[in-house]
Enzyme design. Structure first.
Site, PDB file in Angstrom:
ATOM      1  N   TYR A 141       0.816  -1.211   0.000  1.00 15.12           N
ATOM      2  CA  TYR A 141       0.000   0.000   0.000  1.00 15.12           C
ATOM      3  C   TYR A 141       0.854   1.267   0.000  1.00 15.12           C
ATOM      4  O   TYR A 141       0.370   2.346  -0.349  1.00 15.12           O
ATOM      5  CB  TYR A 141      -0.935   0.027   1.207  1.00 15.12           C
ATOM      6  CG  TYR A 141      -2.056  -0.985   1.157  1.00 15.12           C
ATOM      7  CD1 TYR A 141      -2.242  -1.814   0.063  1.00 15.12           C
ATOM      8  CD2 TYR A 141      -2.934  -1.120   2.216  1.00 15.12           C
ATOM      9  CE1 TYR A 141      -3.258  -2.738   0.015  1.00 15.12           C
ATOM     10  CE2 TYR A 141      -3.966  -2.041   2.188  1.00 15.12           C
ATOM     11  CZ  TYR A 141      -4.121  -2.857   1.083  1.00 15.12           C
ATOM     12  OH  TYR A 141      -5.137  -3.774   1.048  1.00 15.12           O
ATOM     13  N   LYS A 192       3.256 -15.568   2.467  1.00 15.09           N
ATOM     14  CA  LYS A 192       3.220 -16.323   1.206  1.00 15.09           C
ATOM     15  C   LYS A 192       4.655 -16.667   0.820  1.00 15.09           C
ATOM     16  O   LYS A 192       5.132 -16.374  -0.282  1.00 15.09           O
ATOM     17  CB  LYS A 192       2.513 -15.511   0.116  1.00 15.09           C
ATOM     18  CG  LYS A 192       2.127 -16.313  -1.124  1.00 15.09           C
ATOM     19  CD  LYS A 192       1.142 -17.433  -0.838  1.00 15.09           C
ATOM     20  CE  LYS A 192       0.750 -18.122  -2.158  1.00 15.09           C
ATOM     21  NZ  LYS A 192      -0.014 -19.368  -1.909  1.00 15.09           N
ATOM     22  N   ASP A 224      -3.380 -18.129   1.666  1.00 17.13           N
ATOM     23  CA  ASP A 224      -4.529 -18.774   1.046  1.00 17.13           C
ATOM     24  C   ASP A 224      -5.120 -19.834   1.972  1.00 17.13           C
ATOM     25  O   ASP A 224      -6.337 -19.949   2.111  1.00 17.13           O
ATOM     26  CB  ASP A 224      -4.179 -19.367  -0.321  1.00 17.13           C
ATOM     27  CG  ASP A 224      -2.839 -20.078  -0.335  1.00 17.13           C
ATOM     28  OD1 ASP A 224      -2.094 -20.033   0.660  1.00 17.13           O
ATOM     29  OD2 ASP A 224      -2.527 -20.696  -1.373  1.00 17.13           O
ATOM     30  N   ASP A 248      -5.556  -6.711   5.734  1.00 17.62           N
ATOM     31  CA  ASP A 248      -6.745  -6.002   5.276  1.00 17.62           C
ATOM     32  C   ASP A 248      -7.822  -7.006   4.867  1.00 17.62           C
ATOM     33  O   ASP A 248      -8.997  -6.887   5.234  1.00 17.62           O
ATOM     34  CB  ASP A 248      -6.364  -5.104   4.104  1.00 17.62           C
ATOM     35  CG  ASP A 248      -7.434  -4.086   3.750  1.00 17.62           C
ATOM     36  OD1 ASP A 248      -8.487  -4.065   4.409  1.00 17.62           O
ATOM     37  OD2 ASP A 248      -7.217  -3.315   2.801  1.00 17.62           O
ATOM     38  N   ASP A 252     -11.315  -8.575   7.449  1.00 22.45           N
ATOM     39  CA  ASP A 252     -12.708  -8.447   7.031  1.00 22.45           C
ATOM     40  C   ASP A 252     -13.394  -9.806   6.973  1.00 22.45           C
ATOM     41  O   ASP A 252     -14.589  -9.936   7.274  1.00 22.45           O
ATOM     42  CB  ASP A 252     -12.800  -7.746   5.675  1.00 22.45           C
ATOM     43  CG  ASP A 252     -12.730  -6.231   5.802  1.00 22.45           C
ATOM     44  OD1 ASP A 252     -12.453  -5.745   6.912  1.00 22.45           O
ATOM     45  OD2 ASP A 252     -12.937  -5.533   4.799  1.00 22.45           O
TER      46      ASP A 252
END
Length: 360
Positions: A141, A192, A224, A248, A252
């Site tokens: 980001y 990852k 994942d 992020d 959620d």
């Protein structure tokens, strides 16, 4: 000692939920002895309307001088056509960066009164209480270079840079280990590393930091698989630490396990415990001004503020107990109501204050 609290309502339902938060803060001052100076300022779309930019200079100055910041929500369709650097969301990103709020704590707690509101089977989520520690000021980001440019063949290409330094990883890892030490001493680091070199470094540094916390059980999981496990068996987790983008997304996902995103607060902390506290939901322009928004996540953000930045854990307990009492009494806003019988934002705020005062 008197604490300084900056309050930034923002846009949409941010204005409504912060009004209810003010009621709670006033009650804490009047009835519980909280000593605080509270000052409000514009941010996001409201900041742009006021000064032409989403983080006005006076708002940033107020936040820099404050001990803690209570944030509402930002954004709205009327701002979607602005240049990216002037959109409301940039104000929040700039604030996090300017104050070095690198550690984002996002609890996902399923209140027993709302077990049937979750989209998962009750036996999978009953008793859920996990914390996601998300790195907040680095990663893709914020990485440079970034942009959209036209190549020699005439095609436009968009690009962003995922980058983390050892020191950035170490400080978020220590925040997560400290959080785990205060809970069940279990930490899962999500990355990852089978694909990304930056995740290889992430894993190495987290393991190195872990040597300073021998009591904490450290595990690793690919992102994942972590997303799948959050839906398959969420109670296997206690504390999760991960990067900005992965956090992020996963936070959620975890939020929806609890039945409503309107129930969940968050804290964004610097190295000294100064923090920005906000509900994790957005500005919800579709219900703004309709007295429908759930203010509980904002009130629970006040509880986190009391606990992490203001050194008032007993008051935090009182606020959280008031939320429990309100739910026990059957009060529900539309997002958590099962039968269609619900109360509005203002009425829920009044019910929380009444529950607080009942415990003075």
């Amino acid at each position: 000692m008197t604490s300084k609290i900056a309050v930034l309502p923002g846009d949409g339902i941010g204005q409504e939920i912060i009004r209810e938060a003010h009621k709670v803060l006033q009650c804490l001052q009047d009835d519980f002895g909280l000593q605080a100076e509270i000052e409000e300022a514009a941010v996001g779309g409201a900041g742009y309307d006021q000064s032409g930019k989403p983080l006005p200079d006076e708002t940033l100055a107020l936040c820099e001088a404050a001990d803690a910041i209570l944030f509402g929500a930002i954004g709205g369709p009327e701002y979607d056509q602005l240049p990216r650097e002037l959109r409301p969301e940039r104000g929040l990103l700039q604030l996090r960066s300017a104050l070095t709020l690198f550690s984002n704590l996002r609890p996902a707690i399923l209140y027993p009164q709302l077990a049937d509101a979750s989209s998962l089977k009750k036996e999978l989520v009953s008793g859920l209480d996990l914390m996601i520690v998300r790195e907040l000021t680095g990663g893709i980001y914020f990485g440079e270079p970034r942009g959209i440019e036209k190549r020699d063949d005439g095609q436009r290409v968009g690009f962003n840079t995922l980058v983390y330094s050892e020191s950035e990883i170490e400080r978020i890892a220590r925040s997560a280990f400290d959080t785990a030490m205060a809970r069940s001493k279990k930490l899962c680091s999500v990355d990852k590393a089978n694909v990304l070199e930056v995740s290889e470094l992430w894993r190495e540094v987290v393991e190195q930091v872990g040597k300073d916390y021998p009591e904490v059980e450290l595990t690793h999981m690919y992102v994942d698989n972590a997303s799948m496990q959050l839906v398959r068996a969420p109670k296997q987790f206690d504390v999760i630490v991960t990067t900005n983008m992965f956090g992020d997304i996963l936070s959620d996902t975890a939020a929806m396990l609890t039945g409503s995103i309107g129930m969940l607060p968050s804290a964004s902390l610097d190295a000294d415990g100064k923090g920005l506290y906000e509900p994790i939901h957005g500005s919800a322009p579709d219900i703004a001004g309709k007295n429908m928004a759930n203010p509980m996540a904002t009130v629970l953000s006040i509880a986190m503020m009391l606990r992490y930045s203001l050194g008032q854990p007993q008051l935090a307990d009182q606020v959280e107990a008031a939320i429990g009492s309100v739910l026990d009494a059957g009060h529900r806003t539309a997002d958590i109501a099962e039968s269609g019988n619900s109360i509005g934002t203002v009425e829920m705020g009044d019910a929380i204050v009444s529950a607080l005062r009942a415990n003075v």
